[in-house]
Write an enzyme that holds these catalytic residues in place. Sequence first.
Site, PDB file in Angstrom:
ATOM      1  CE  LYS A  16      -2.775  -0.531   3.435  1.00 19.88           C
ATOM      2  NZ  LYS A  16      -2.176  -1.905   3.976  1.00 19.88           N
ATOM      3  NE  ARG A  64      -4.367  -0.016  10.593  1.00 23.09           N
ATOM      4  CZ  ARG A  64      -3.352  -0.610  10.196  1.00 23.09           C
ATOM      5  NH1 ARG A  64      -3.050  -1.808  10.129  1.00 23.09           N
ATOM      6  NH2 ARG A  64      -2.010   0.136   9.870  1.00 23.09           N
ATOM      7  NE  ARG A  67       6.819  -4.405   5.336  1.00 20.89           N
ATOM      8  CZ  ARG A  67       5.600  -3.604   5.670  1.00 20.89           C
ATOM      9  NH1 ARG A  67       5.135  -2.893   4.537  1.00 20.89           N
ATOM     10  NH2 ARG A  67       4.976  -3.687   6.746  1.00 20.89           N
ATOM     11  NE  ARG A  75       7.384  -1.545   9.825  1.00 17.81           N
ATOM     12  CZ  ARG A  75       6.550  -1.013   8.964  1.00 17.81           C
ATOM     13  NH1 ARG A  75       6.927  -0.076   7.974  1.00 17.81           N
ATOM     14  NH2 ARG A  75       5.325  -1.218   8.611  1.00 17.81           N
ATOM     15  NE  ARG A 105       1.069  -5.758  10.797  1.00 16.81           N
ATOM     16  CZ  ARG A 105       1.994  -5.291   9.906  1.00 16.81           C
ATOM     17  NH1 ARG A 105       2.966  -6.112   9.867  1.00 16.81           N
ATOM     18  NH2 ARG A 105       1.837  -4.306   9.104  1.00 16.81           N
TER      19      ARG A 105
END
Length: 213
Positions: A13, A87, A126, A158, A169
């Site tokens: 995103k 969200r 990532r 992260r 998540r």
Amino acid sequence: MNIILLGPPGTGKGTIAQFIEKTFGLRQISSGDLLREQVKEKTTIGKKVEPIMKEGKLVPDEIILKLITRKVRQLGKTGFVLDGFPRNLEQAKLLDEMLKKEKIGIDIALEISTDEEVIVKRLSARRQCRKCGKIYGIDIKPEKEGVCDNCGGELFMREDDRPEVIKYRLQLYNERTQPLIDYYLEKEKLKSIDGNMHLEEIFDGVLKLLGNK
Ligand SMILES: [Zn+2]
């Protein structure tokens, strides 16, 4: 034109928002970046949200909304592409209320629809730069492993991209997003793009969708 980007974590995103920003002259507002900025600058908000974010939990709505409102006011008449908020349905309604007060509205809710296995694969690859915050992944690799192309900073994983946090998540996302999708569908603002494709193809899809706006 004001756009909301919807899609599970790991759908690129942020990168898609940057593409829209460059192509259509809108400004990206990323709730994640706004929060990380607060943490980095050690503001009162930053100190409050840092432990919450480290655990991959959700930061209270009022805090995020406050930061977004500030940003929207700064932007004035410039359109935006909002990433990371809302969200859930409650947040969407709060956002609509706030925007109404500011006399602006959402034109498109753009959903990036992606399969779970694709997401897990992308997120665990990532890495983010410690210095400038640039994000690397399967589609965007650094020239030299572990080193940022922009600034030479160190790349790290992260906290919220660790496999156990990813699962949490995604579960949260799935539970909360369907009502949100329905909300924008009902308002005839929803557009969907297949997020399983390569990033370049996703960009083409975005161009086709937004190009005639
Ligand atoms: Zn960097």
